[in-house]
Design a protein around this motif. Structure first.
Motif, PDB file in Angstrom:
ATOM      1  N   VAL A   1       0.860  -1.182   0.000  1.00  0.00           N
ATOM      2  CA  VAL A   1       0.000   0.000   0.000  1.00  0.00           C
ATOM      3  C   VAL A   1       0.895   1.230   0.000  1.00  0.00           C
ATOM      4  O   VAL A   1       1.804   1.352   0.820  1.00  0.00           O
ATOM      5  N   HIS A   2       0.643   2.133  -0.922  1.00  0.00           N
ATOM      6  CA  HIS A   2       1.482   3.327  -1.020  1.00  0.00           C
ATOM      7  C   HIS A   2       1.282   4.207   0.211  1.00  0.00           C
ATOM      8  O   HIS A   2       0.143   4.546   0.565  1.00  0.00           O
ATOM      9  N   PRO A   3       2.355   4.584   0.903  1.00  0.00           N
ATOM     10  CA  PRO A   3       2.199   5.333   2.158  1.00  0.00           C
ATOM     11  C   PRO A   3       1.580   6.716   1.981  1.00  0.00           C
ATOM     12  O   PRO A   3       0.960   7.239   2.912  1.00  0.00           O
ATOM     13  N   ARG A   4       1.702   7.326   0.809  1.00  0.00           N
ATOM     14  CA  ARG A   4       1.145   8.669   0.629  1.00  0.00           C
ATOM     15  C   ARG A   4      -0.327   8.630   0.226  1.00  0.00           C
ATOM     16  O   ARG A   4      -1.157   9.320   0.808  1.00  0.00           O
ATOM     17  N   THR A   5      -0.667   7.806  -0.760  1.00  0.00           N
ATOM     18  CA  THR A   5      -2.054   7.767  -1.242  1.00  0.00           C
ATOM     19  C   THR A   5      -2.931   6.839  -0.404  1.00  0.00           C
ATOM     20  O   THR A   5      -4.161   6.969  -0.424  1.00  0.00           O
ATOM     21  N   GLY A   6      -2.305   5.896   0.323  1.00  0.00           N
ATOM     22  CA  GLY A   6      -3.092   4.925   1.077  1.00  0.00           C
ATOM     23  C   GLY A   6      -3.854   3.969   0.186  1.00  0.00           C
ATOM     24  O   GLY A   6      -4.868   3.397   0.588  1.00  0.00           O
ATOM     25  N   THR A   7      -3.378   3.754  -1.030  1.00  0.00           N
ATOM     26  CA  THR A   7      -4.035   2.850  -1.980  1.00  0.00           C
ATOM     27  C   THR A   7      -3.049   1.791  -2.455  1.00  0.00           C
ATOM     28  O   THR A   7      -1.837   2.022  -2.506  1.00  0.00           O
ATOM     29  N   PRO A   8      -3.545   0.604  -2.845  1.00  0.00           N
ATOM     30  CA  PRO A   8      -2.669  -0.471  -3.335  1.00  0.00           C
ATOM     31  C   PRO A   8      -2.324  -0.263  -4.814  1.00  0.00           C
ATOM     32  O   PRO A   8      -2.977  -0.802  -5.702  1.00  0.00           O
ATOM     33  N   VAL A   9      -1.298   0.505  -5.075  1.00  0.00           N
ATOM     34  CA  VAL A   9      -0.968   0.913  -6.437  1.00  0.00           C
ATOM     35  C   VAL A   9      -0.587  -0.285  -7.305  1.00  0.00           C
ATOM     36  O   VAL A   9      -1.068  -0.434  -8.435  1.00  0.00           O
ATOM     37  N   ASN A  10       0.291  -1.143  -6.799  1.00  0.00           N
ATOM     38  CA  ASN A  10       0.770  -2.267  -7.610  1.00  0.00           C
ATOM     39  C   ASN A  10      -0.376  -3.177  -8.038  1.00  0.00           C
ATOM     40  O   ASN A  10      -0.486  -3.575  -9.201  1.00  0.00           O
ATOM     41  N   ALA A  11      -1.244  -3.530  -7.079  1.00  0.00           N
ATOM     42  CA  ALA A  11      -2.372  -4.419  -7.386  1.00  0.00           C
ATOM     43  C   ALA A  11      -3.320  -3.767  -8.382  1.00  0.00           C
ATOM     44  O   ALA A  11      -3.838  -4.429  -9.290  1.00  0.00           O
ATOM     45  N   THR A  12      -3.549  -2.469  -8.229  1.00  0.00           N
ATOM     46  CA  THR A  12      -4.457  -1.761  -9.140  1.00  0.00           C
ATOM     47  C   THR A  12      -3.935  -1.803 -10.570  1.00  0.00           C
ATOM     48  O   THR A  12      -4.676  -2.121 -11.517  1.00  0.00           O
ATOM     49  N   VAL A  13      -2.662  -1.507 -10.750  1.00  0.00           N
ATOM     50  CA  VAL A  13      -2.083  -1.472 -12.097  1.00  0.00           C
ATOM     51  C   VAL A  13      -2.095  -2.859 -12.729  1.00  0.00           C
ATOM     52  O   VAL A  13      -2.485  -3.021 -13.895  1.00  0.00           O
ATOM     53  N   VAL A  14      -1.705  -3.884 -11.983  1.00  0.00           N
ATOM     54  CA  VAL A  14      -1.643  -5.240 -12.534  1.00  0.00           C
ATOM     55  C   VAL A  14      -3.028  -5.715 -12.964  1.00  0.00           C
ATOM     56  O   VAL A  14      -3.204  -6.268 -14.065  1.00  0.00           O
ATOM     57  N   MET A  15      -4.037  -5.521 -12.113  1.00  0.00           N
ATOM     58  CA  MET A  15      -5.379  -5.971 -12.449  1.00  0.00           C
ATOM     59  C   MET A  15      -5.930  -5.248 -13.676  1.00  0.00           C
ATOM     60  O   MET A  15      -6.572  -5.857 -14.545  1.00  0.00           O
ATOM     61  N   LEU A  16      -5.667  -3.947 -13.779  1.00  0.00           N
ATOM     62  CA  LEU A  16      -6.219  -3.203 -14.903  1.00  0.00           C
ATOM     63  C   LEU A  16      -5.470  -3.485 -16.205  1.00  0.00           C
ATOM     64  O   LEU A  16      -6.052  -3.406 -17.281  1.00  0.00           O
ATOM     65  N   VAL A  17      -4.201  -3.850 -16.125  1.00  0.00           N
ATOM     66  CA  VAL A  17      -3.492  -4.291 -17.331  1.00  0.00           C
ATOM     67  C   VAL A  17      -4.117  -5.589 -17.857  1.00  0.00           C
ATOM     68  O   VAL A  17      -4.368  -5.743 -19.054  1.00  0.00           O
ATOM     69  N   ALA A  18      -4.398  -6.526 -16.939  1.00  0.00           N
ATOM     70  CA  ALA A  18      -5.047  -7.784 -17.345  1.00  0.00           C
ATOM     71  C   ALA A  18      -6.430  -7.517 -17.928  1.00  0.00           C
ATOM     72  O   ALA A  18      -6.817  -8.111 -18.943  1.00  0.00           O
ATOM     73  N   THR A  19      -7.173  -6.608 -17.300  1.00  0.00           N
ATOM     74  CA  THR A  19      -8.509  -6.255 -17.799  1.00  0.00           C
ATOM     75  C   THR A  19      -8.429  -5.652 -19.201  1.00  0.00           C
ATOM     76  O   THR A  19      -9.235  -5.971 -20.082  1.00  0.00           O
TER      77      THR A  19
END
Length: 609
Positions: free
Chosen positions: A398-416
């Motif tokens: 989880v990115h400490p500044r945004t508080g969001t899971p950046v890596n998981a978000t990018v990987v899932m949307l690339v697959a999508t």
């Protein structure tokens, strides 16, 4: 979930090495476990596969593990910013999109006719039953893992992984389907045919030859929004959703001014079978609410906010779907309804050509919010799965500044995006319905286990009666669905299977005492409501075409291969590390008494089924 101190066959070694918390991409970020430290260690792990698999089939995670130890593996915490208002609009934004604006036309035209409104009612009832099951879990286990975490607690590591793989597939193909529909409505907004902006690749199979670069661009833009801020995404979502509701009201009012009751005279041209066949596909129009359950970790007051948000969103959505379906079928004969952009084309057909632009604009708004909420939900599922190391832990950061899971978000949307670029909507909607109905069935089973079984308290006799009743409920539901699926036309089989389901539920209600009461909010009418959810979900599965089941089987087989060669060993080592950390903490605190329900070497992180 944890394991004993040693592996019976010598595999595993000394636990999991500490992974890097930063944003690097080293081997330690992807395979930090002892089983992958060398080829020799991996060979030992593979030789222990049978022992490890047997253990993971019979042990379950504890709620405290999911809420604290597993969640801590993301490093930074997600921000608790959301209220019931956010969740309700997330639910509306997640659900009202391609399903109503595309699948309504597809199913009304060729499968069910004007009775599509009844199909929406059937799907809505099934979805609402599942909403209730999800809500109790989300209130009591408010973590980002959603149904994956719930199944780990109640049905164990293995079943949770099988469901998790299908959850990820559900989100990828769901997002891909919506993105392709976005392109169709965008084309109509610019006064083009729905398929004009796709590129035909004649060298590919017909079902994969309509390439959609616009869908890829839309998914990329959604990815940017999703990684910036959950609260910001929420605000953007409910602004778009309010605009979307306004457009839906316009569609209903304007459409009914052009209503022709004659279009409804042949109400059920394809009979009862058409209604249930369409219901199985139209269930796609209701999925998305499970994404809201993944936001429980970011909710200020889960016990109040989650029930209000989820149930409120689903009630409003079902009502709107039914009215929209009736409006469409009153505007045009079912045989003339367009399968790609039904509402836009319907307004053109009744002489309101200008209205199709408003419809297309509203549809684009709706599908954008669906993509946005889907992106948020799927990333949180993947984050929690990666926290257990069933998937590489790099995805859990989880990115400490945004508080969001950046890596998981990018990987899932690339697959999508890859799926959206190639795959036809019809394939996506059928396959998506299978994955969703299967997962919802498992969650309903898990709720029965939660209410009727507590490790260390439920007697062996009551446990066996519970297992027998659940097997009977599932078995009779499968028998009914099978009869329907193979087109049994006479009533005798149903006169046996349906009463048998009822008797199985009565036996569970009458002869097995409930072992646990919900702490904060509970599903009403247990066991009847979850048992009905199982029956309806399984029945709808029986209405889906066999090719979709073949694709589903291939995907599930691929999941099992990955689990046996990678996921099992990684999660086993990770669980053992948790056990060692817990034991060290107890010694340091002077507390060596094992936790209630612990059965593995005094380990409080797992319990036997």
């Amino acid at each position: 979930m944890a394991v004993g101190v040693g592996d019976a066959n010598g595999g595993g070694g000394g636990g999991v090495r500490q992974r890097n918390r930063g944003c690097s991409c080293t081997k330690a970020d992807f395979f930090p476990e002892e089983s992958f430290s060398s080829w020799a260690a991996y060979g030992r792990a593979l030789r222990s596969t049978g022992t490890r698999l047997a253990h993971q089939l019979t042990s379950r995670s504890l709620e405290s593990t999911e809420l604290h130890q597993v969640r801590a593996r993301s490093g930074a915490d997600m921000k608790r910013d959301l209220t019931w208002w956010d969740l309700m609009w997330f639910g509306i934004g997640a659900v009202i999109g391609a399903g109503i604006f595309v699948l309504t036309g597809q199913e009304a035209h060729a499968v069910v006719g004007p009775a599509v409104v009844v199909s929406y009612v059937v799907s809505g009832v099934s979805a609402m039953l599942s909403v209730f099951c999800y809500t109790e879990f989300a209130v009591e286990i408010p973590v980002a893992g959603g149904s994956f975490a719930y199944l780990r607690v109640e049905l164990g590591d293995f079943m949770a992984f099988v469901a998790a793989g299908n959850i990820l597939l559900e989100y990828c193909i769901g997002g891909a389907a919506v993105a392709r529909s976005w392109t169709s409505y965008f084309a109509t907004l610019l006064n083009h045919e729905p398929k004009d902006f796709r590129i035909h690749a004649s060298s590919l199979s017909a079902e994969y030859s309509e390439l959609d670069p616009i869908a890829v661009v839309v998914i990329a833009l959604v990815c940017v929004f999703a990684v910036l801020s959950t609260k910001g995404t929420s605000r953007f979502n409910y602004v778009l959703s309010i605009v979307h509701i306004a457009v839906i009201i316009f569609i209903i009012v304007a459409g009914l001014t052009k209503a022709d009751a004659a279009n409804m005279r042949d109400f059920m041209p394809y009979g009862v079978r058409g209604i249930f066949t369409a219901s199985a596909v139209l269930f796609f129009a209701y999925i998305g609410f499970d994404a809201v359950s993944t936001m429980a970790e970011e909710t200020k007051n889960p016990a109040r906010d989650i029930p209000i948000g989820l149930v409120g969103a689903m009630t409003l959505t079902t009502a709107l779907y039914c009215v929209l379906a009736v409006t469409l079928c009153l505007m045009q004969p079912y045989g003339s309804i367009d399968e790609d952009a039904p509402f836009s084309v319907a307004f053109s057909a009744v002489g309101m050509d200008w209205a199709k632009y408003i419809v297309a604009f509203g549809a684009l708004k709706g599908m954008t919010t669906v993509l946005l909420v889907s992106a948020v939900g799927q990333a949180r599922y993947l984050t929690h799965i990666a926290r257990t190391h069933m998937m590489p832990p790099w995805l859990a950061q989880v990115h400490p500044r945004t508080g969001t899971p950046v890596n998981a978000t990018v990987v899932m949307l690339v697959a999508t995006a890859i799926i959206a670029f190639f795959t036809d909507l019809n394939i996506l909607s059928n396959l998506l319905s299978i994955s969703t109905l299967f997962i919802f069935m498992l969650v309903a089973i898990a709720l029965l286990v939660r209410r009727y079984y507590v490790s260390g308290e439920t007697t062996v006799a009551n446990r066996n009666k519970l297992v027998a009743c659940i097997v009977a409920i599932v078995g009779t539901s499968v028998a009914t669905a099978t009869c329907w699926g193979v087109n049994v036309s006479w009533w005798v089989p149903y006169a046996v299977t349906v009463p048998a389901w009822f008797v199985s539920t009565v036996c569970l209600w009458a002869f097995v005492p409930q072992a646990r009461a919900p702490k904060l909010w509970g599903v009403p009418l247990v066991p009847w409501l979850p048992s009905a959810s199982i029956a309806i979900n399984v029945f709808l599965l029986g209405s889906i075409d066999y090719k979709s089941f073949m694709r589903f089987g291939i995907w599930t087989a691929a999941l099992l291969v990955y689990y046996l060669f990678v996921g099992l060993h990684a999660s086993y080592d990770t669980a053992k590390e948790m056990a060692a950390e817990s034991a060290a903490a107890k010694v340091e605190d002077g507390d060596v008494k094992p936790a209630l329900g612990a059965v593995h070497n005094g380990d409080e992180y797992s319990r036997e089924m």
